[in-house]
Structures are given as C-alpha cells and as structure tokens.
Write an enzyme that holds these catalytic residues in place. Structure first.
Site, PDB file in Angstrom:
ATOM      1  NE  ARG A 214      32.450  38.101  26.171  1.00  0.00           N
ATOM      2  CZ  ARG A 214      31.570  38.997  26.098  1.00  0.00           C
ATOM      3  NH1 ARG A 214      30.544  38.927  24.773  1.00  0.00           N
ATOM      4  NH2 ARG A 214      31.620  40.071  26.387  1.00  0.00           N
ATOM      5  CG  PHE A 230      24.566  34.722  14.849  1.00  0.00           C
ATOM      6  CD1 PHE A 230      23.835  35.237  13.602  1.00  0.00           C
ATOM      7  CD2 PHE A 230      24.087  33.597  15.210  1.00  0.00           C
ATOM      8  CE1 PHE A 230      22.890  34.736  12.886  1.00  0.00           C
ATOM      9  CE2 PHE A 230      22.925  32.908  14.544  1.00  0.00           C
ATOM     10  CZ  PHE A 230      22.201  33.398  13.460  1.00  0.00           C
ATOM     11  CG  ASP A 252      29.108  38.376  12.156  1.00  0.00           C
ATOM     12  OD1 ASP A 252      28.622  38.285  13.453  1.00  0.00           O
ATOM     13  OD2 ASP A 252      28.665  39.458  11.425  1.00  0.00           O
ATOM     14  CG  ASP A 301      25.983  36.139  21.181  1.00  0.00           C
ATOM     15  OD1 ASP A 301      24.595  36.562  21.417  1.00  0.00           O
ATOM     16  OD2 ASP A 301      26.846  36.777  21.334  1.00  0.00           O
ATOM     17  CB  CYS A 341      20.208  39.818  23.184  1.00  0.00           C
ATOM     18  SG  CYS A 341      20.276  40.251  21.225  1.00  0.00           S
TER      19      CYS A 341
END
Length: 400
Positions: A214, A230, A252, A301, A341
């Site tokens: 970040r 996201f 989101d 993300d 991720c």
C-alpha cells in the site's frame, strides 16, 4: 517423556525431508496404539530413523504437522517460549510493530496458529487441533515477551471461525479470550487511520500483509485519478487519497465493506476525495469502458479466485479478465497495481496470465516493481504454503 511413534512408508516423506512441515495421511505406514488426536508423536522413517516431533490428527489429510526436527527435542514450555520470543524478535527487526502479524503458523515453526496485533489488541486464529491445545500457553508466553518490551495488551479476541477447522474435526469458534472490550479498534498504518472490526471483519479483521505494498503506490497516486477495485474496507483507496490523489473511486461487492470504507475515509478527513460504491467489479469495468472513462492508476486487489488446484482454470480466466479490462481503462503511461493472494496461483502462472492480458489488448507493460507479502508474513522456503501474495506494479503503454 516417551512419545507414540508414527512410521512413514518407504519412499514417502519427500516434502518433509526437503524442509516442509506437513505429513499427509497417505504417507503413513503405522501408528502406535497410544497415539491420540492432537497429541505429540515421534516421526520415524521406514527404517526407524527419527525425523522429529509433530502433532497428530487422523481427522485431517495433513495428519502430522511438525514442531521440531530435533530428534531429542522436547516440546515443553521452554520450547514454546523460545519459539514465541524468536517470532517477536524477528518482527522488531523487520516491521513496524504497532500493528502486525506476530505469529504466522508454519513460517514461525508454530504450525496452525496465527496471532495478529492491532494496536493494543491481539486476535488469534487457531486452525489445527494440536496447536489448539497449546494456544493458551502460546498466548501467555507471547504476552510475557511483549510486556518485557513495555508493550501492553488490553484484550484478546479469538477468530477461530474458519471453515478449515471442520477438516480438523474441530468446531468453529469466536469470542473473547480476555475481559470484553470494544471490538472496533483504531489503528494507524502508513499514516492512514482505520477502524478494524476484529469481531466481524474478514479473517482476523484486517489484511496486514499488504502494508508495504500500500505504501508503494503513494508516489504514483499524487495528483492522479485512481480506481481501486475489490477495495474491501478501503485500504488502497485511502492510501491513494492520503498520498494526494485528485480523485479516488473504491469499489466492492459488499455493502458492509463499502460502509466501513466510507467511515475510514471520514476518519482520515478525505471523504471529499475518496468515495466508495457497492458494485460487482466484473460488471463495472466493461461499463466504465463503454462510458469512455480513463484513470491514471488502477489497483486490483481481488480475493483469492482459487483455494484449490481443481479451480485454477477458472481463476486464470478471472485474473485475465480483470487485468485485461483494467489495462483498457488506464491512460497511456498510467499505472496498474495488480495482485493475487492465492497460494495456488503461482508466480509463474500469475505472470503469464497478466502477460496474456496485455497481449490481448495490445499494451506494453513496463515493470516498476514486484513485491510479495509484508515481512511479518515471512516466506519459509520449502514450505510453499507460506508464499501466497504476488504484487506487481506496471506502467501501461501503447505499443510504440
């Protein structure tokens, strides 16, 4: 104390011998009759050679999780104290410890347990039966280590509500492990304030693994029009806003996440620059393209699109789609921050997927940097499950 013995089949234990910490059910030849689920066992090779000590659970495909390779090592209070103190000493050297992951399971040689620190609150997630029996001792020893350095903790909350516990034959549980406290905890990271919901937020309440990723976008976002996809509770969007972005849109699919992100923007006094909306990113990106919208910086993300090898093909399609769409929306010379991720989306496959997306939309990528998870989530070589986060920053250009 003499431990029950588990013997491996001939030719098995290859992952263990290469440095891994797991033994699967199909690798085991024999088990002593006095072995109990959640109890410690001595692991032997087929020829009787001692390989170390781990805890056993025949409810799980990962039947043994190793605690030590020392064949004479005893897993007692002194052993746990050394593990905990080593983990804390490592964090003090490598990260800002105001909020960080203090224990990261296998990567700290305490398999199956995660402990996060959010300001003066600890959140614990216990995912394996053997370590669950040691949870109380580990927390007590960790508190002692923190107190030695003048770090006070006002409360502990348990978030052992992950579905994976059912695969261990355990119930999903959550609740206070200390006197009750306000579970909305304010933290500051990279100069950004957040309210972390340790009771009902995702996993332990906040994704600490992207802390330095970040920070890496700050310089790119100054004076920029930014789209954060996201966004969850707004972490990348808020970093863009604090860094001096002209405008930031965070998106989101969860209204709860959008509400929390909006609250975080107000907390930082940047609600006029950073705004959020609840929408499916896969539907939003084509619509923005049809509207002719362009951005200086786009951040992707997403949650893990795959949590097993069997769904990798669909995950690849998802990653390719969002990266392709984002590249179309970026101004020539603008920047794309994109990540995965998922442990099962390997570095090579993720890189290949992004490259294919760029080829499909006739864009040239200049790699600014490649990053992984924050150092408080250390990657333990030979324990592949500890390496999961892949994070790229690219400059996106037209073909010259």
């Amino acid at each position: 104390m003499k431990l029950p013995i588990v013997t491996l089949k001939k030719g098995e234990g290859r992952m263990l011998k290469a440095g891994g910490l797991w033994i699967y059910d199909n690798e085991i030849a024999t088990v002593s009759q006095d072995t109990i689920n959640g109890g410690l066992v001595c692991v032997q090779d087929f020829d009787g050679y001692a390989l170390g000590t781990g805890f056993y659970n025949n409810h799980s495909k990962i039947t043994i999780r190793m605690m030590t390779r020392d064949k004479n090592g005893e897993v007692d209070q002194d052993f746990l104290r050394r593990r905990v103190e080593t983990a804390w000493a490592y964090r003090k050297k490598t990260v800002d410890t105001s909020s960080c992951r203090l224990i990261f399971g296998e990567a700290d040689f305490l398999p199956g347990i995660i402990i996060d620190k959010f300001s003066d609150v600890l959140v614990v997630q216990s995912l394996a039966l053997g370590i669950d029996k040691m949870k109380g001792d580990i927390l007590r020893l960790l508190l002692e280590a923190l107190e030695k350095d003048g770090v006070s903790i006002r409360g502990i909350y348990e978030r052992s509500d992950a579905k994976v516990r059912e695969q261990e034959g355990m119930e999903r549980v959550k609740g206070f492990l200390s006197e009750p406290f306000d579970t909305k905890v304010e933290i500051t990271e990279n100069g950004v304030k957040y309210i972390v919901d340790v009771e009902d937020g995702q996993k332990t309440g906040f994704f600490l693994d992207q802390k330095y990723n970040r920070a890496a976008i700050h310089k790119l976002c100054s004076g920029a029009e930014v789209l954060d996809c996201f966004t969850h509770t707004g972490s990348f969007a808020l970093n863009a806003g604090i860094a001096g972005a002209k405008s930031v849109l965070g998106v989101d699919a969860s209204q709860l996440a959008v509400d929390q992100a909006t609250q975080n923007a107000k907390l930082n006094g940047i609600e006029n620059v950073v705004r959020f909306q609840c929408e499916d990113v896969f539907e939003l990106l084509p619509r923005l393209e049809a509207e002719g919208r362009k951005f200086d910086v786009i951040i992707l993300d997403p949650p893990a699109f795959t949590k097993s090898r069997s769904s990798i093909k669909n995950a690849v399609k998802g990653y390719r789609e969002i990266n392709l769409r984002a590249m179309k929306l970026i101004k020539d010379g603008g920047f794309l921050a994109t990540c995965s991720c998922s442990h099962f989306m390997s570095y090579d496959l993720f890189t290949q997927t992004i490259g294919q997306a760029a080829k499909n939309v006739h864009k040239r990528l200049r790699q600014v940097e490649y990053r992984t998870q924050s150092p408080d989530h250390p990657i333990l070589w030979a324990a592949d499950e500890s390496y999961y986060l892949k994070f790229y920053i690219f400059q996106v250009c037209k073909n010259p």
